[in-house]
Design an enzyme around this catalytic site. Structure first.
Site, PDB file in Angstrom:
ATOM      1  CB  THR A 151      -3.962   2.995   3.488  1.00 46.83           C
ATOM      2  OG1 THR A 151      -4.482   3.232   4.802  1.00 46.83           O
ATOM      3  CG2 THR A 151      -2.506   3.406   3.451  1.00 46.83           C
ATOM      4  CE  LYS A 177      -3.599   5.813   6.533  1.00 45.08           C
ATOM      5  NZ  LYS A 177      -3.848   4.461   7.143  1.00 45.08           N
ATOM      6  CB  THR A 188      -4.270   9.028  13.846  1.00 36.11           C
ATOM      7  OG1 THR A 188      -4.238   9.092  12.426  1.00 36.11           O
ATOM      8  CG2 THR A 188      -3.129   9.827  14.393  1.00 36.11           C
ATOM      9  CD  GLU A 274      -9.219  -1.055   7.808  1.00 38.09           C
ATOM     10  OE1 GLU A 274      -8.223  -0.737   7.130  1.00 38.09           O
ATOM     11  OE2 GLU A 274      -9.252  -2.049   8.547  1.00 38.09           O
ATOM     12  CG  ASN A 400      -8.514  -5.389   8.143  1.00 39.04           C
ATOM     13  OD1 ASN A 400      -7.435  -4.823   8.068  1.00 39.04           O
ATOM     14  ND2 ASN A 400      -9.628  -4.753   8.466  1.00 39.04           N
ATOM     15  CB  THR A 405      -2.728 -11.611  -0.918  1.00 37.94           C
ATOM     16  OG1 THR A 405      -3.951 -11.793  -0.205  1.00 37.94           O
ATOM     17  CG2 THR A 405      -1.592 -12.253  -0.140  1.00 37.94           C
TER      18      THR A 405
END
Length: 405
Positions: A151, A177, A188, A274, A400, A405
């Site tokens: 992702t 992932k 995870t 991230e 995030n 959206t």
């Protein structure tokens, strides 16, 4: 033990594939993955400790309850979480489709999903892609499969090892992932382990839980535990080793190999957090127990203030002591020393409970490396533990802020 290529396809009898079927509008990478064994497998899994569990988690817990499975279907683009009876029916439909095309019982197919929470999954897209997914299974399909589960990951995550087990060559392969919504209670979002070792479901379950506690459960990116976290293991026995049915020497060899692949995956996940710019490894030595050492290390790498300090290359060791203090573990502050270590060198900043007048420019240089180790030396015992995390950056908020959206 040797690290090898092939990921989940490295062990004998396993094939995989991945296709793009259009689960999420605008995605251009594969979004539906499949792993299959040519023979039935012992199966085990650990799941999220979040009380809100996705529909595929509920289905997979049911299917794996008998300790057997033969295939795993996983999708990205939609978590199929908080979607009620319709969501569960869609997870069930996914298993039924794969089972029908593969000639398996529906109960022998596990289902996992990752992506946005709270939206019904596009089951029509899965139906349209399942035939090509099953027909394209191959020994080189790990590359297509590992892409399909990503992702916000910036890199694919897979590894495999070959090792000796009862006089036979055995292999363990894995892919995972994970980049965000990663915390201690299952490190995870999705992880899949394949092995050709012969091991009973009970022993596979024991090995998986033991290894997860030392690896995946020692990773934190952002303090959030997902609704979908699942770590599955399939063992088909084609290596031909004597069946592992107790915690004997072969069991220990199996766990050692499992720890090797899971540790490598845990590091990959932490490094790909991230927005992350630093992989943080915290090692605690001299603790009263291994559990205490791990808990202290996990408290440090889970601290938002520690993470922010490393983003700023600030050797703020006080935040480390603070995190240790609320870990729930008792330790002697007077016997505590803290070091920072990287490719640029090592520096001690706190010695036996007393702050040091250290070289700040040198510390900043050490903290400027991509991988940084926090080493904590205690005088409470002889045990050690390790945890992995990453820094907290501006980009984490950017990623995030508009994820849905």
């Amino acid at each position: 033990m040797t690290f090898i290529e092939g990921g989940v396809c490295a062990p004998a009898g396993f094939t995989a594939n991945g296709v793009l079927c259009g689960i999420k509008k605008g995605r251009t990478k594969n979004d539906l993955a499949l792993i299959e064994s040519e023979v039935p497998c012992s199966a085990a899994a650990v799941f999220t400790k979040n009380l809100v569990k996705a529909e595929p988690v509920k289905l997979t817990k049911k299917h794996i309850a008998n300790g057997a499975a033969q295939a795993i279907v996983a999708n990205s683009g939609n978590a199929n979480a908080c979607t009620g009876e319709q969501g569960y029916a869609n997870a069930e439909r996914t298993a039924e489709l794969a089972a029908s095309l593969l000639g398996l019982n529906t109960e022998d197919v596990l289902v996992c999903s990752t992506g946005v929470i709270g939206q019904q999954i596009n089951i029509g897209a899965i139906e349209s892609g399942m035939e090509a997914l099953c027909e394209g299974l191959s020994k080189s399909g790990n590359a297509a499969a590992r892409e399909a589960i990503m992702t916000t990951d910036t890199k694919h995550k897979e590894t495999a090892v070959e090792f000796e087990l009862g006089g036979k060559k055995a292999r363990i392969g894995t892919m995972a992932k994970g980049s965000g919504m990663i915390h201690i209670n299952m490190g995870t979002m999705l992880g899949f382990i394949t092995t050709d070792a012969a091991i009973t479901p009970k022993m596979l379950d024991a090995a998986l839980r033991e290894s997860a506690d030392q690896t995946y459960n020692c990773v934190s990116v952002d303090g959030d535990t997902s609704t979908n976290d699942t770590l599955c293991a399939l063992a088909n026995g084609l290596a031909g080793n004597p069946l592992i049915a107790s915690k004997n020497a072969d069991y220990r060899a199996f766990v050692s190999a499992l720890n090797a692949v899971n540790t490598r995956m845990a590091r990959m996940i932490a490094a790909d957090g991230e927005g992350a710019t630093h992989l943080l490894e915290c090692v605690v030595n001299g603790a009263k127990s291994a559990e205490a050492a791990r808990n202290l290390a996990k408290a440090v790498i889970s601290s938002s203030l520690v993470k922010a300090a490393f983003f700023g290359k600030d050797a703020n060791w006080g935040r480390i002591l603070c995190a240790m203090g609320y870990s729930g573990e008792h330790f002697s502050q007077e016997g505590t020393s803290v070091f920072f270590d990287s490719g640029a060198g090592e520096i001690e900043v706190f010695h036996n409970g007393v702050p040091l007048d250290f070289d700040e420019p040198k510390a900043k240089e050490i903290l400027g490396e991509t991988e940084v180790k926090i080493r904590i030396e205690l005088k409470d015992g002889k045990e050690n533990g390790t945890a992995w995390g990453c820094d907290l950056t501006y980009d984490y908020v950017k990623i995030n802020g508009d994820y849905r959206t």
